[in-house]
Write an enzyme that holds these catalytic residues in place. Structure first.
Site, PDB file in Angstrom:
ATOM      1  N   ARG A  66     -14.049  -5.160  -5.382  1.00 47.03           N
ATOM      2  CA  ARG A  66     -14.364  -6.029  -4.259  1.00 47.03           C
ATOM      3  C   ARG A  66     -14.706  -5.136  -3.064  1.00 47.03           C
ATOM      4  O   ARG A  66     -14.242  -3.992  -2.973  1.00 47.03           O
ATOM      5  CB  ARG A  66     -13.199  -6.970  -3.938  1.00 47.03           C
ATOM      6  CG  ARG A  66     -11.901  -6.273  -3.534  1.00 47.03           C
ATOM      7  CD  ARG A  66     -10.858  -7.288  -3.134  1.00 47.03           C
ATOM      8  NE  ARG A  66      -9.582  -6.659  -2.791  1.00 47.03           N
ATOM      9  CZ  ARG A  66      -8.562  -7.320  -2.214  1.00 47.03           C
ATOM     10  NH1 ARG A  66      -8.689  -8.602  -1.914  1.00 47.03           N
ATOM     11  NH2 ARG A  66      -7.432  -6.696  -1.948  1.00 47.03           N
ATOM     12  N   GLN A  83       0.830  -1.211   0.000  1.00 45.40           N
ATOM     13  CA  GLN A  83       0.000   0.000   0.000  1.00 45.40           C
ATOM     14  C   GLN A  83       0.860   1.255   0.000  1.00 45.40           C
ATOM     15  O   GLN A  83       1.740   1.410   0.847  1.00 45.40           O
ATOM     16  CB  GLN A  83      -0.923   0.018   1.214  1.00 45.40           C
ATOM     17  CG  GLN A  83      -1.978  -1.077   1.210  1.00 45.40           C
ATOM     18  CD  GLN A  83      -1.711  -2.129   2.258  1.00 45.40           C
ATOM     19  OE1 GLN A  83      -0.561  -2.469   2.541  1.00 45.40           O
ATOM     20  NE2 GLN A  83      -2.774  -2.661   2.837  1.00 45.40           N
ATOM     21  N   ASP A 118      -6.607  -2.700  -5.844  1.00 51.93           N
ATOM     22  CA  ASP A 118      -7.454  -1.734  -5.111  1.00 51.93           C
ATOM     23  C   ASP A 118      -6.997  -0.301  -5.339  1.00 51.93           C
ATOM     24  O   ASP A 118      -7.005   0.514  -4.404  1.00 51.93           O
ATOM     25  CB  ASP A 118      -7.420  -2.030  -3.602  1.00 51.93           C
ATOM     26  CG  ASP A 118      -7.853  -3.445  -3.264  1.00 51.93           C
ATOM     27  OD1 ASP A 118      -8.585  -4.056  -4.059  1.00 51.93           O
ATOM     28  OD2 ASP A 118      -7.450  -3.942  -2.189  1.00 51.93           O
ATOM     29  N   GLN A 128      -0.310  -0.187  -5.689  1.00 48.50           N
ATOM     30  CA  GLN A 128      -1.445  -0.546  -4.834  1.00 48.50           C
ATOM     31  C   GLN A 128      -1.939   0.686  -4.070  1.00 48.50           C
ATOM     32  O   GLN A 128      -1.148   1.456  -3.534  1.00 48.50           O
ATOM     33  CB  GLN A 128      -1.045  -1.646  -3.844  1.00 48.50           C
ATOM     34  CG  GLN A 128      -2.200  -2.132  -2.976  1.00 48.50           C
ATOM     35  CD  GLN A 128      -1.829  -3.330  -2.119  1.00 48.50           C
ATOM     36  OE1 GLN A 128      -0.754  -3.926  -2.284  1.00 48.50           O
ATOM     37  NE2 GLN A 128      -2.703  -3.697  -1.207  1.00 48.50           N
ATOM     38  N   ASP A 129      -3.273   0.864  -4.050  1.00 52.34           N
ATOM     39  CA  ASP A 129      -3.908   1.955  -3.281  1.00 52.34           C
ATOM     40  C   ASP A 129      -3.483   3.342  -3.771  1.00 52.34           C
ATOM     41  O   ASP A 129      -3.178   4.231  -2.970  1.00 52.34           O
ATOM     42  CB  ASP A 129      -3.582   1.822  -1.787  1.00 52.34           C
ATOM     43  CG  ASP A 129      -4.237   0.599  -1.150  1.00 52.34           C
ATOM     44  OD1 ASP A 129      -4.929  -0.141  -1.871  1.00 52.34           O
ATOM     45  OD2 ASP A 129      -4.050   0.397   0.059  1.00 52.34           O
TER      46      ASP A 129
END
Length: 333
Positions: free
Chosen positions: A251, A148, A194, A170-171
C-alpha cells in the site's frame, strides 16, 4: 639369422621403452583463502572489543579504504549505529544464525522528556554511513507485537546486506532515505504490517519475504516523485504462516510509491486484488505497482486491481537490470 634378428629387435624395443622418461603427475593442493580482518568483536573477550558499537566507534571518520569487522557468534543486545561519515565498513558475522544483533525499542516508548521516540527512533540498528556491507548476521527488534518497532533503518548510500536475517513485527525493515541505494542478496525478512517500508531504492534479490500471522500489508513504499525506482523484488519467495488471502503486496505510504515484483513465487496468503490504495483514491493515479511472471497460488494477476501493471519482457530487460536501477553503482558481494 632370422631368429637372431628377431631376438635383437625385441631387445632393442624393450630397452627403448625402458629408456623413455616417465611423466610424473604432481597434484597441486588447493590453497585455502586466508581472510584477514581489521577488527574482531567477541562478547566473551577474545577479540579487540566485546561490543559491536565499540568496534564501529573505533573506525576513522571519512576512511576511504574498507574496514572489515568480524563478529564472533553471540547475542549482542545493543542499540547500534554506523554514524555519518563512517564509511566503507564491512560487518561480517561468524554465522547468520548465531550472530544476533538485537534491541527492544518501539515507537510509543517514552524518551527522557516523556515523548514517544517514534518509528525512526525505535530502530535497533541504524546505518547512516555510506558503502556499508553486512554479511551473515541476524538483525532483530525483539519488542514483539507492540506497534511500530524497526529492526534496521538505512539512511546511507550504497548499502549491501548479504545472507542476513531481519526479524520483527510491524515496520521491521526501514530503507528510509530518498537518496539511498540498497541491495539485499539471499536474505530473510519477516514481519507483519508494512514490514518493508520507506523511500529508498532497494533491490531484494533471491530473498525470502515471510509474512507473519497478524499482519495485512507486506510493503509500504514512500518513493519520492523524482525517483524512478522504489522497492524491487527479483526472484524472491513470499512465504507465510498466515491464512489464505490475508495479505496485500503493498500500500502507498506516500502517493508516488513504487513497488515491483519480478519472477517471484507467491504463497496463497496474497489477496487476489494484490494492492491497496490506503484509502487514498488519488494514489491510484500516481503509484506504480507492477508484477512480471509471478508464480504460485498467490499469483492471480487476472484479479489484480485495475490500476496495477503487468510488465513486459522488454520493460524487465531494459529497465530492471541492476545497472539501470543503481546507475553508477555496482554492488560487489
Amino acid at each position: 639369422m632370422i631368429l637372431n634378428f628377431l631376438i635383437a629387435s625385441v631387445l632393442f624395443l624393450s630397452c627403448s621403452s625402458n629408456d623413455e622418461p616417465k611423466e610424473t603427475q604432481i597434484e597441486e593442493t588447493p590453497k585455502e583463502e586466508v581472510v584477514s580482518y581489521d577488527i574482531v568483536v567477541d562478547s566473551k573477550g577474545t577479540g579487540d572489543f566485546t561490543t559491536v558499537q565499540e568496534a564501529l566507534n573505533s573506525v576513522t571518520f571519512l576512511k576511504k579504504t574498507e574496514t572489515k569487522i568480524f563478529v564472533k557468534n553471540g547475542t549482542y543486545k545493543e542499540k547500534l549505529e554506523v554514524p555519518l561519515n563512517k564509511n566503507n565498513i564491512s560487518l561480517i558475522g561468524e554465522s547468520k544464525e548465531n550472530v544476533i544483533l538485537t534491541y527492544d525499542d518501539y515507537a510509543s516508548k517514552k524518551n527522557g522528556e516523556g515523548m514517544d521516540i517514534g518509528t525512526s527512533g525505535s530502530a535497533s540498528f541504524i546505518v547512516t554511513g555510506d558503502n556499508f556491507k553486512a554479511q551473515n548476521i541476524t538483525f532483530e527488534n525483539s519488542s514483539g507485537p507492540v506497534g511500530q518497532a524497526v529492526a534496521v533503518r538505512i539512511d546511507g548510500d550504497k548499502i549491501i546486506f548479504d545472507n542476513c536475517k531481519f526479524l520483527g513485527f510491524q515496520d521491521t525493515l526501514y530503507p528510509r532515505s530518498i537518496t539511498s541505494r540498497q541491495y539485499y542478496k539471499n536474505c530473510y525478512i519477516e514481519g507483519t504490517t508494512d514490514f518493508i517500508f520507506g523511500a529508498s531504492t532497494a533491490v531484494f534479490d533471491q530473498c525470502e519475504i515471510f509474512a507473519k500471522q497478524g499482519g495485512v500489508y507486506i510493503t509500504a513504499a514512500s518513493t519520492d516523485e523524482k525517483n524512478l525506482y522504489g522497492l524491487v523484488f527479483l526472484n524472491c519467495r513470499l512465504t507465510t504462516n498466515s491464512g489464505n488471502s490475508s495479505y496485500y503486496l503493498g500500500r502507498p505510504w506516500r502517493n508516488y510509491a513504487k513497488t515491483v515484483f519480478i519472477k517471484c513465487e507467491m504463497a496463497a496468503h496474497i489477496k487476489p486484488e494484490g494492492w491497496h490504495n490506503w484509502s487514498k483514491p488519488e494514489a491510484e493515479a500516481t503509484t506504480f505497482y507492477a508484477e512480471y511472471l509471478s508464480t504460485g497460488p498467490g499469483a492471480n494477476t487476472i484479479s489484480r486491481v485495475s490500476w496495477s501493471h503487468t510488465l513486459t519482457l522488454e520493460q524487465v530487460t531494459n529497465q530492471y537490470s541492476l545497472n539501470t536501477i543503481f546507475k553508477d553503482w555496482i554492488p560487489m558481494l
